[in-house]
Design a protein around this motif. Structure first.
Motif, PDB file in Angstrom:
ATOM      1  N   PHE A  41     -11.063   3.984   3.494  1.00  0.00           N
ATOM      2  CA  PHE A  41     -10.272   5.078   2.894  1.00  0.00           C
ATOM      3  C   PHE A  41      -9.563   4.482   1.587  1.00  0.00           C
ATOM      4  O   PHE A  41      -8.799   3.584   1.502  1.00  0.00           O
ATOM      5  CB  PHE A  41      -9.356   5.521   3.782  1.00  0.00           C
ATOM      6  CG  PHE A  41      -8.535   6.754   3.240  1.00  0.00           C
ATOM      7  CD1 PHE A  41      -9.231   8.109   3.442  1.00  0.00           C
ATOM      8  CD2 PHE A  41      -7.401   6.695   2.770  1.00  0.00           C
ATOM      9  CE1 PHE A  41      -8.320   9.251   2.931  1.00  0.00           C
ATOM     10  CE2 PHE A  41      -6.520   8.049   2.158  1.00  0.00           C
ATOM     11  CZ  PHE A  41      -7.260   9.151   2.275  1.00  0.00           C
ATOM     12  N   GLY A  42      -9.923   4.866   0.367  1.00  0.00           N
ATOM     13  CA  GLY A  42      -9.349   4.312  -0.838  1.00  0.00           C
ATOM     14  C   GLY A  42      -8.425   5.358  -1.407  1.00  0.00           C
ATOM     15  O   GLY A  42      -7.348   5.548  -1.073  1.00  0.00           O
ATOM     16  N   CYS A  43      -9.163   5.989  -2.372  1.00  0.00           N
ATOM     17  CA  CYS A  43      -8.011   6.915  -3.271  1.00  0.00           C
ATOM     18  C   CYS A  43      -7.869   8.042  -2.536  1.00  0.00           C
ATOM     19  O   CYS A  43      -6.648   8.749  -2.643  1.00  0.00           O
ATOM     20  CB  CYS A  43      -8.798   7.321  -4.596  1.00  0.00           C
ATOM     21  SG  CYS A  43     -10.376   8.284  -4.131  1.00  0.00           S
ATOM     22  N   GLY A  44      -8.526   8.453  -1.482  1.00  0.00           N
ATOM     23  CA  GLY A  44      -8.655   9.695  -0.524  1.00  0.00           C
ATOM     24  C   GLY A  44      -8.688  11.056  -1.459  1.00  0.00           C
ATOM     25  O   GLY A  44      -8.436  12.188  -0.776  1.00  0.00           O
ATOM     26  N   GLU A  47     -12.304  10.114  -5.980  1.00  0.00           N
ATOM     27  CA  GLU A  47     -12.518   9.305  -7.079  1.00  0.00           C
ATOM     28  C   GLU A  47     -13.311   7.968  -7.030  1.00  0.00           C
ATOM     29  O   GLU A  47     -13.933   7.548  -8.036  1.00  0.00           O
ATOM     30  CB  GLU A  47     -11.113   9.314  -7.874  1.00  0.00           C
ATOM     31  CG  GLU A  47     -10.418  10.415  -8.118  1.00  0.00           C
ATOM     32  CD  GLU A  47     -11.144  11.240  -9.381  1.00  0.00           C
ATOM     33  OE1 GLU A  47     -12.197  10.674  -9.924  1.00  0.00           O
ATOM     34  OE2 GLU A  47     -11.007  12.359  -9.699  1.00  0.00           O
ATOM     35  N   CYS A  48     -12.916   7.275  -6.078  1.00  0.00           N
ATOM     36  CA  CYS A  48     -13.363   5.831  -5.895  1.00  0.00           C
ATOM     37  C   CYS A  48     -14.496   5.634  -5.292  1.00  0.00           C
ATOM     38  O   CYS A  48     -15.166   4.341  -5.380  1.00  0.00           O
ATOM     39  CB  CYS A  48     -12.316   5.048  -5.276  1.00  0.00           C
ATOM     40  SG  CYS A  48     -12.069   5.101  -3.524  1.00  0.00           S
ATOM     41  N   GLN A  49     -15.086   6.416  -4.249  1.00  0.00           N
ATOM     42  CA  GLN A  49     -16.247   6.206  -3.568  1.00  0.00           C
ATOM     43  C   GLN A  49     -16.171   4.849  -2.695  1.00  0.00           C
ATOM     44  O   GLN A  49     -17.309   4.515  -2.309  1.00  0.00           O
ATOM     45  CB  GLN A  49     -17.377   6.130  -4.506  1.00  0.00           C
ATOM     46  CG  GLN A  49     -17.699   7.452  -5.452  1.00  0.00           C
ATOM     47  CD  GLN A  49     -19.119   8.231  -5.551  1.00  0.00           C
ATOM     48  OE1 GLN A  49     -19.133   9.317  -5.447  1.00  0.00           O
ATOM     49  NE2 GLN A  49     -19.730   7.432  -5.399  1.00  0.00           N
ATOM     50  N   ALA A  50     -15.176   4.471  -2.251  1.00  0.00           N
ATOM     51  CA  ALA A  50     -14.989   3.274  -1.373  1.00  0.00           C
ATOM     52  C   ALA A  50     -15.348   3.938   0.219  1.00  0.00           C
ATOM     53  O   ALA A  50     -15.848   3.269   0.742  1.00  0.00           O
ATOM     54  CB  ALA A  50     -13.682   2.826  -1.222  1.00  0.00           C
ATOM     55  N   CYS A  51     -15.327   5.251   0.299  1.00  0.00           N
ATOM     56  CA  CYS A  51     -15.523   5.953   1.349  1.00  0.00           C
ATOM     57  C   CYS A  51     -17.055   6.492   1.670  1.00  0.00           C
ATOM     58  O   CYS A  51     -17.222   7.189   2.765  1.00  0.00           O
ATOM     59  CB  CYS A  51     -14.593   7.079   1.687  1.00  0.00           C
ATOM     60  SG  CYS A  51     -14.867   8.501   0.352  1.00  0.00           S
ATOM     61  N   VAL A  52     -17.935   6.333   0.862  1.00  0.00           N
ATOM     62  CA  VAL A  52     -19.232   6.864   0.998  1.00  0.00           C
ATOM     63  C   VAL A  52     -19.844   6.436   2.168  1.00  0.00           C
ATOM     64  O   VAL A  52     -20.063   5.360   2.266  1.00  0.00           O
ATOM     65  CB  VAL A  52     -19.901   6.743  -0.565  1.00  0.00           C
ATOM     66  CG1 VAL A  52     -19.318   7.630  -1.685  1.00  0.00           C
ATOM     67  CG2 VAL A  52     -20.243   5.333  -0.831  1.00  0.00           C
ATOM     68  N   THR A  67     -16.601  10.634   2.144  1.00  0.00           N
ATOM     69  CA  THR A  67     -15.947  10.893   3.553  1.00  0.00           C
ATOM     70  C   THR A  67     -14.540  11.402   3.549  1.00  0.00           C
ATOM     71  O   THR A  67     -14.132  12.083   4.291  1.00  0.00           O
ATOM     72  CB  THR A  67     -16.190   9.859   4.639  1.00  0.00           C
ATOM     73  OG1 THR A  67     -15.653   8.733   4.223  1.00  0.00           O
ATOM     74  CG2 THR A  67     -17.866   9.702   4.914  1.00  0.00           C
ATOM     75  N   CYS A  68     -13.766  10.949   2.380  1.00  0.00           N
ATOM     76  CA  CYS A  68     -12.513  11.262   2.446  1.00  0.00           C
ATOM     77  C   CYS A  68     -12.372  12.822   2.229  1.00  0.00           C
ATOM     78  O   CYS A  68     -11.168  13.285   2.601  1.00  0.00           O
ATOM     79  CB  CYS A  68     -11.701  10.491   1.368  1.00  0.00           C
ATOM     80  SG  CYS A  68     -12.303  10.571  -0.398  1.00  0.00           S
ATOM     81  N   ILE A  69     -13.113  13.400   1.409  1.00  0.00           N
ATOM     82  CA  ILE A  69     -12.919  14.946   0.925  1.00  0.00           C
ATOM     83  C   ILE A  69     -13.872  15.747   1.864  1.00  0.00           C
ATOM     84  O   ILE A  69     -14.220  16.822   1.423  1.00  0.00           O
ATOM     85  CB  ILE A  69     -12.883  14.890  -0.419  1.00  0.00           C
ATOM     86  CG1 ILE A  69     -14.244  14.316  -1.214  1.00  0.00           C
ATOM     87  CG2 ILE A  69     -11.387  14.322  -0.989  1.00  0.00           C
ATOM     88  CD1 ILE A  69     -14.430  14.886  -2.496  1.00  0.00           C
TER      89      ILE A  69
HETATM   90 FE1  FES Z   1     -11.849   7.157  -2.950  1.00  0.00          FE
HETATM   91 FE2  FES Z   1     -12.942   8.781  -0.870  1.00  0.00          FE
HETATM   92  S1  FES Z   1     -11.475   7.250  -0.560  1.00  0.00           S
HETATM   93  S2  FES Z   1     -13.580   8.819  -2.892  1.00  0.00           S
END
Ligand code: FES
Ligand code: FES
Length: 172
Positions: A41-44, A47-52, A67-69
């Protein structure tokens, strides 16, 4: 609290049914219900796609989903791959091995996203081989959404370039 029932396939294994709160994010579902904490879970805010994670379609194509959104309910009946599913019998996938060989990451927080994005990119190229002179551009397109706050882009891209140029089936 309103709940929903969720069934998915994660890394090839049927999961559920689970009663989960309506509106639960896929990120929370993976991490809190399934213990799959490789998905970060990065930006939440998308925007960052750490969570894909990877969502596979019946036609053999696949896509990255943030997955964050995205609510877990979106994945009902879906086939999902997370970073935990790529290594087989403890042996890293080609993408994972190449990232390691290139020392592509520093803190590693973005890495699971880069691994998943790398897999989707290479699978897409396997279906549509890329001209050698367009490899760089194809990598930039495919990895465009992945943000690395340690700015390690060059080594990630070099790792993917080595895989692509090292496999005659991926270029034309
Ligand atoms: Fe950054 Fe999902 S945590 S896009
Ligand atoms: Fe730290 Fe990418 S290695 S965010």
């Amino acid at each position: 609290m309103k709940t929903i029932t969720l069934r998915t396939t994660v890394n090839g294994t049927p999961v559920g049914p689970h009663e989960i709160p309506d509106g639960l994010s896929m990120n929370d579902y993976l991490r809190e219900y399934l213990g799959l904490t490789g998905t970060k879970f990065g930006c939440g805010v998308g925007e960052c796609q750490a969570c894909v994670v990877i969502l596979d379609s019946p036609d053999g194509t696949s896509e990255l989903v943030r997955t964050c959104i995205t609510e877990a309910s979106f994945f009902e009946g879906g086939r999902v791959r997370t970073v935990e599913g790529h290594a087989k019998d403890g042996i890293p996938s080609k993408v994972q091995a190449a990232y390691l060989d290139h020392f592509a990451f520093q803190c590693g927080y973005c890495t699971s996203g880069f691994v998943n994005a790398g897999h989707v990119l290479l699978e897409d190229i396997a279906r549509n081989p890329v001209a050698k002179e367009q490899v760089e551009e194809r990598i930039l397109q495919g990895m465009d959404g992945q943000i690395c706050r340690c700015t390690g882009y060059v080594r990630y891209y070099a790792a993917l370039r080595d895989i692509i140029l090292g496999d005659p089936a991926l270029t034309r």
